[in-house]
Design an enzyme around this catalytic site. Structure first.
Site, PDB file in Angstrom:
ATOM      1  N   ASP A  85      69.810  88.972  68.537  1.00  0.00           N
ATOM      2  CA  ASP A  85      68.404  89.378  68.625  1.00  0.00           C
ATOM      3  C   ASP A  85      67.814  88.755  69.875  1.00  0.00           C
ATOM      4  O   ASP A  85      68.159  87.634  70.258  1.00  0.00           O
ATOM      5  CB  ASP A  85      67.620  88.987  67.369  1.00  0.00           C
ATOM      6  CG  ASP A  85      67.597  87.493  67.101  1.00  0.00           C
ATOM      7  OD1 ASP A  85      66.671  86.818  67.588  1.00  0.00           O
ATOM      8  OD2 ASP A  85      68.502  86.999  66.398  1.00  0.00           O
TER       9      ASP A  85
ATOM     10  N   ASP B 281      59.078  89.845  60.945  1.00  0.00           N
ATOM     11  CA  ASP B 281      59.409  88.436  61.126  1.00  0.00           C
ATOM     12  C   ASP B 281      58.305  87.576  60.517  1.00  0.00           C
ATOM     13  O   ASP B 281      57.201  87.495  61.045  1.00  0.00           O
ATOM     14  CB  ASP B 281      59.558  88.168  62.628  1.00  0.00           C
ATOM     15  CG  ASP B 281      59.915  86.719  62.944  1.00  0.00           C
ATOM     16  OD1 ASP B 281      59.953  85.889  62.022  1.00  0.00           O
ATOM     17  OD2 ASP B 281      60.138  86.427  64.132  1.00  0.00           O
TER      18      ASP B 281
ATOM     19  N   GLU C  32      57.532  83.762  59.551  1.00  0.00           N
ATOM     20  CA  GLU C  32      57.982  82.378  59.695  1.00  0.00           C
ATOM     21  C   GLU C  32      56.809  81.458  59.981  1.00  0.00           C
ATOM     22  O   GLU C  32      55.655  81.880  59.941  1.00  0.00           O
ATOM     23  CB  GLU C  32      59.056  82.264  60.775  1.00  0.00           C
ATOM     24  CG  GLU C  32      58.637  82.716  62.164  1.00  0.00           C
ATOM     25  CD  GLU C  32      59.799  82.599  63.159  1.00  0.00           C
ATOM     26  OE1 GLU C  32      60.061  81.464  63.600  1.00  0.00           O
ATOM     27  OE2 GLU C  32      60.436  83.629  63.464  1.00  0.00           O
TER      28      GLU C  32
END
Length: 287
Positions: A86, A175, A177
């Site tokens: 990624d 994503d 986080e």
């Protein structure tokens, strides 16, 4: 005795009170907006100031990686798995042909963050990986405190996050986080974060027909969602853990789909393993 005539310049006390109330209401509207809008105005955070420094695992490595988040330096020995990477703008122009020759067969590329940032290298990274033969997808770095889940999903879709059934495009990824700009859980309760993600995933599925991938770590998930089981049956899990095994998974998932096993691979980007053979990776792309 003096009798006050009609039209006297001195209104009665009740009229003065009414006028004062109207004036106070006008001042309140100017200062605070319409009822129900004040809370939204005070809770919305400013747009990200360093989105080029945020990528899948950038904060995981800081909080969980150890030794700078590098993780293991060699590919884990897993049967029936596919090597991937990624990337984001911090990787700049990627040498995709070199990665292909090294055995990399899929890639996730950061497309957007919040509702204001697009990766300036997205075209080179997303199209370049496709041209050398990789299966690729795009991901969105979430900032749940800056705008709604639906707003950010739509922004992602408008800037590279779409999906097509061509056998070479993976479903988009969200994503989730540690917050790079402040409070770990973005100032939201566990229920608030879960509802924000439901909003994002529902919007993405409505427009693409696909259940998006969720990128998150078990430690963050436990801390910020109360280890919610809300997405395990629908959304493929992409889990970062910089060690010799995937380890414990978040609640709701019996297996992972992608494992990010290092945050600074030997060639470029973060390195991943798809949990299955290549034909299963193609199946994920095709839906």
């Amino acid at each position: 005795m003096t009798v006050r005539r009609s039209g006297s310049p001195h209104p009665p006390a009740r009229s003065l009170a009414t006028a004062a109330g109207i004036l106070l209401a006008i001042v309140s509207l100017l200062l605070f907006g319409l009822p129900g809008t004040a809370a939204a105005a005070t809770t919305a955070a400013p747009e990200p100031t360093h989105p080029g420094q945020d990528w899948a695992g950038s904060e995981i490595a800081k909080y969980e990686g150890g030794a700078g988040g590098r993780g293991i330096t060699q590919q884990p020995s897993l049967r029936a798995s596919v090597h991937g990477v990624d990337v984001s703008s911090h990787n700049r122009n990627v040498a995709w042909s070199t990665l292909w020759k090294s055995g990399v067969r899929f890639a996730y590329v950061k497309a957007t963050e919040s509702r204001s940032y697009t990766n300036p290298y997205f075209t080179q990274q997303y199209n370049g990986s496709y041209r050398v033969g990789m299966i690729r997808g795009a991901y969105h770095f979430a900032t749940p405190n800056t705008s709604s889940g639906a707003a950010q999903a739509n922004y992602f879709l408008a800037h590279g996050g779409g999906w097509s059934k061509d056998g070479k495009t993976l479903p988009g990824a969200l994503d989730m986080e540690y917050n790079p700009y402040g409070a770990t859980c973005y100032g939201k309760s566990a229920a608030g974060l879960v509802n924000w993600m439901k909003d994002w995933f529902a919007t993405y599925k409505k427009r693409t027909g696909r259940d998006a991938v969720l990128y998150t770590s078990t430690r963050w998930w436990k801390k910020c969602t109360g280890n919610s089981r809300a997405f395990g049956r629908t959304n493929p899990l992409w889990v970062p853990r910089y060690g010799s095994s995937v380890g414990e998974l978040p609640a709701g998932w019996g297996f992972h789909t992608i494992w990010q096993y290092t945050s600074s691979g030997p060639t470029v980007g973060d390195h991943n393993r798809f949990n299955g053979a290549y034909d299963r990776l193609r199946a994920l792309a095709n839906g």
